[in-house]
Design an enzyme around this catalytic site. Structure first.
Site, PDB file in Angstrom:
ATOM      1  N   LYS A   1       0.831  -1.213   0.000  1.00 54.42           N
ATOM      2  CA  LYS A   1       0.000   0.000   0.000  1.00 54.42           C
ATOM      3  C   LYS A   1       0.868   1.267   0.000  1.00 54.42           C
ATOM      4  O   LYS A   1       0.641   2.177  -0.784  1.00 54.42           O
ATOM      5  CB  LYS A   1      -0.926   0.025   1.236  1.00 54.42           C
ATOM      6  CG  LYS A   1      -1.848  -1.175   1.356  1.00 54.42           C
ATOM      7  CD  LYS A   1      -2.806  -1.033   2.525  1.00 54.42           C
ATOM      8  CE  LYS A   1      -2.147  -1.037   3.907  1.00 54.42           C
ATOM      9  NZ  LYS A   1      -1.533  -2.311   4.304  1.00 54.42           N
TER      10      LYS A   1
ATOM     11  N   ARG B   1      12.021  -5.658   4.843  1.00 54.14           N
ATOM     12  CA  ARG B   1      11.703  -4.269   4.476  1.00 54.14           C
ATOM     13  C   ARG B   1      12.534  -3.238   5.247  1.00 54.14           C
ATOM     14  O   ARG B   1      12.785  -3.373   6.430  1.00 54.14           O
ATOM     15  CB  ARG B   1      10.216  -4.078   4.800  1.00 54.14           C
ATOM     16  CG  ARG B   1       9.654  -2.742   4.514  1.00 54.14           C
ATOM     17  CD  ARG B   1       8.169  -2.832   4.324  1.00 54.14           C
ATOM     18  NE  ARG B   1       7.414  -2.999   5.575  1.00 54.14           N
ATOM     19  CZ  ARG B   1       6.085  -2.928   5.627  1.00 54.14           C
ATOM     20  NH1 ARG B   1       5.388  -2.727   4.535  1.00 54.14           N
ATOM     21  NH2 ARG B   1       5.465  -3.077   6.777  1.00 54.14           N
TER      22      ARG B   1
ATOM     23  N   ARG C   1      -9.381   0.974   9.141  1.00 56.51           N
ATOM     24  CA  ARG C   1      -9.032  -0.410   9.466  1.00 56.51           C
ATOM     25  C   ARG C   1     -10.137  -1.094  10.255  1.00 56.51           C
ATOM     26  O   ARG C   1     -10.004  -2.283  10.587  1.00 56.51           O
ATOM     27  CB  ARG C   1      -7.762  -0.428  10.333  1.00 56.51           C
ATOM     28  CG  ARG C   1      -6.474  -0.712   9.558  1.00 56.51           C
ATOM     29  CD  ARG C   1      -5.354  -0.588  10.558  1.00 56.51           C
ATOM     30  NE  ARG C   1      -4.148  -1.276  10.264  1.00 56.51           N
ATOM     31  CZ  ARG C   1      -3.059  -0.714   9.726  1.00 56.51           C
ATOM     32  NH1 ARG C   1      -3.078   0.524   9.334  1.00 56.51           N
ATOM     33  NH2 ARG C   1      -1.962  -1.413   9.570  1.00 56.51           N
TER      34      ARG C   1
ATOM     35  N   ARG D   1      -0.598  -8.647  13.534  1.00 58.18           N
ATOM     36  CA  ARG D   1      -1.105  -7.674  12.554  1.00 58.18           C
ATOM     37  C   ARG D   1      -2.025  -8.367  11.537  1.00 58.18           C
ATOM     38  O   ARG D   1      -3.033  -7.817  11.127  1.00 58.18           O
ATOM     39  CB  ARG D   1       0.067  -6.963  11.861  1.00 58.18           C
ATOM     40  CG  ARG D   1       0.744  -5.948  12.785  1.00 58.18           C
ATOM     41  CD  ARG D   1       2.167  -5.662  12.383  1.00 58.18           C
ATOM     42  NE  ARG D   1       2.285  -4.900  11.161  1.00 58.18           N
ATOM     43  CZ  ARG D   1       3.398  -4.826  10.431  1.00 58.18           C
ATOM     44  NH1 ARG D   1       4.482  -5.479  10.807  1.00 58.18           N
ATOM     45  NH2 ARG D   1       3.425  -4.102   9.352  1.00 58.18           N
TER      46      ARG D   1
ATOM     47  N   ARG E   1      11.311  -1.130  10.662  1.00 59.99           N
ATOM     48  CA  ARG E   1      10.239  -0.912  11.622  1.00 59.99           C
ATOM     49  C   ARG E   1      10.290  -1.922  12.759  1.00 59.99           C
ATOM     50  O   ARG E   1      10.547  -3.099  12.528  1.00 59.99           O
ATOM     51  CB  ARG E   1       8.879  -1.018  10.920  1.00 59.99           C
ATOM     52  CG  ARG E   1       8.568   0.187  10.093  1.00 59.99           C
ATOM     53  CD  ARG E   1       7.349   0.002   9.250  1.00 59.99           C
ATOM     54  NE  ARG E   1       6.210  -0.594   9.945  1.00 59.99           N
ATOM     55  CZ  ARG E   1       4.983  -0.615   9.435  1.00 59.99           C
ATOM     56  NH1 ARG E   1       4.754  -0.063   8.249  1.00 59.99           N
ATOM     57  NH2 ARG E   1       4.002  -1.169  10.089  1.00 59.99           N
TER      58      ARG E   1
HETATM   59  P1  AMP Z   1       0.949   0.548   9.214  1.00 60.11           P
HETATM   60  O1  AMP Z   1       2.127   1.422   8.993  1.00 60.11           O
HETATM   61  O2  AMP Z   1      -0.248   0.986   8.428  1.00 60.11           O
HETATM   62  O3  AMP Z   1       1.267  -0.916   9.038  1.00 60.11           O
HETATM   63  O4  AMP Z   1       0.542   0.722  10.751  1.00 60.11           O
HETATM   64  C1  AMP Z   1       1.437   0.390  11.797  1.00 60.11           C
HETATM   65  C2  AMP Z   1       0.673   0.229  13.103  1.00 60.11           C
HETATM   66  O5  AMP Z   1       0.039   1.482  13.444  1.00 60.11           O
HETATM   67  C3  AMP Z   1      -0.473  -0.760  13.081  1.00 60.11           C
HETATM   68  O6  AMP Z   1      -0.031  -2.093  13.310  1.00 60.11           O
HETATM   69  C4  AMP Z   1      -1.350  -0.230  14.219  1.00 60.11           C
HETATM   70  O7  AMP Z   1      -0.795  -0.524  15.481  1.00 60.11           O
HETATM   71  C5  AMP Z   1      -1.244   1.270  14.009  1.00 60.11           C
HETATM   72  N1  AMP Z   1      -2.259   1.775  13.054  1.00 60.11           N
HETATM   73  C6  AMP Z   1      -2.029   2.358  11.844  1.00 60.11           C
HETATM   74  N2  AMP Z   1      -3.173   2.721  11.249  1.00 60.11           N
HETATM   75  C7  AMP Z   1      -4.168   2.361  12.096  1.00 60.11           C
HETATM   76  C8  AMP Z   1      -5.577   2.437  12.043  1.00 60.11           C
HETATM   77  N3  AMP Z   1      -6.209   2.971  10.985  1.00 60.11           N
HETATM   78  N4  AMP Z   1      -6.275   1.960  13.104  1.00 60.11           N
HETATM   79  C9  AMP Z   1      -5.668   1.437  14.190  1.00 60.11           C
HETATM   80  N5  AMP Z   1      -4.335   1.308  14.289  1.00 60.11           N
HETATM   81  C10 AMP Z   1      -3.576   1.767  13.264  1.00 60.11           C
END
Ligand code: AMP
Length: 213
Positions: free
Chosen positions: A13, A126, A87, A171, A160
């Site tokens: 994404k 990554r 989400r 996740r 990360r």
């Molecule tokens: P991402 O970079 O999108 O993979 O997000 C990393 C982490 O941030 C996720 O595993 C969640 O802990 C938190 N996170 C990001 N976006 C959301 C969301 N829309 N709702 C809840 N938690 C989020």
């Protein structure tokens, strides 16, 4: 044009969102990036969400909806790409209301489909450029041999904290439990389009281009 990129962690994404920013002048709204920024700058909210993020769980709807609401009032340029948001069904409802309230609409939701086994490889290899956020991968898109980011020349690369097998398991579990119901939600609204996220970055980008026109 306002679009959502929907898919499990590691689906690509962020990579595809960055291309759309470069090619169409759209604005990427990644709640993951916003939360990581809050952590880096040590805000109270950043401290509050750190452990939850490292475990791979979702932070509260209230926090992420608040982050998005703030950004929607800023520059709109070529439209928004929602990356990693919504989400949950509650977040999806909130986004609909936020857009309505601003006289805007959602144009399309692109679901990026990737096999679970591929996600483990993608996520575990990554890294990103610390300066511009360009995404690299140990085998599919290695950091250039001179150690400099091919986009900005930056020399610091980050991995990360949640890109490990244990967090990825959580996740993925959260994705199937809380986020995958959005596929039916947006299908029912007539917004859903699906692309094969297993291909090379350029091939996936071409599929997305075909959807967006
Ligand atoms: P991402 O970079 O999108 O993979 O997000 C990393 C982490 O941030 C996720 O595993 C969640 O802990 C938190 N996170 C990001 N976006 C959301 C969301 N829309 N709702 C809840 N938690 C989020």
């Amino acid at each position: 044009m306002n679009i959502i990129l929907l898919g499990p962690p590691g689906a690509g994404k962020g990579t595809q969102a960055r291309r759309l920013v470069d090619e169409r002048g759209m604005i990427q709204l990644s709640t993951g990036d916003m939360l990581r920024e809050a952590r880096t700058s040590g805000t109270p909210m950043g401290k509050q969400v750190a452990a939850v993020m490292d475990r791979g769980e979702l932070v509260t709807d209230e926090i992420v909806i608040g982050l998005i609401a703030e950004k929607l009032d800023g520059d709109k340029a070529g439209g928004f790409i929602f990356d990693g948001f919504p989400r949950t069904l509650k977040q999806a409802d909130a986004l609909g209301q936020l857009l309505d309230g601003r006289g805007e609409k959602l144009d399309v939701v692109i679901e990026m489909q990737v096999d679970d086994e591929a996600l483990v490889d993608r996520v575990s290899g990554r890294s990103t450029c610390g300066s511009c956020g360009e995404v690299y991968h140990d085998t599919t898109k290695p950091i250039p041999a001179d150690g400099k980011c091919s986009v900005c020349g930056g020399t610091e690369f980050k991995r990360r904290a949640d890109d490990n097998a244990e967090s990825l398991k959580t996740r993925l579990f959260e994705y199937y439990k809380q986020t995958s119901p959005l596929i039916g939600y947006y299908y029912a609204k007539g917004h859903l389009r699906t692309v094969d996220g297993m291909g090379e970055i350029d091939a996936v980008a071409a599929e997305i281009k075909a959807v967006l026109g």
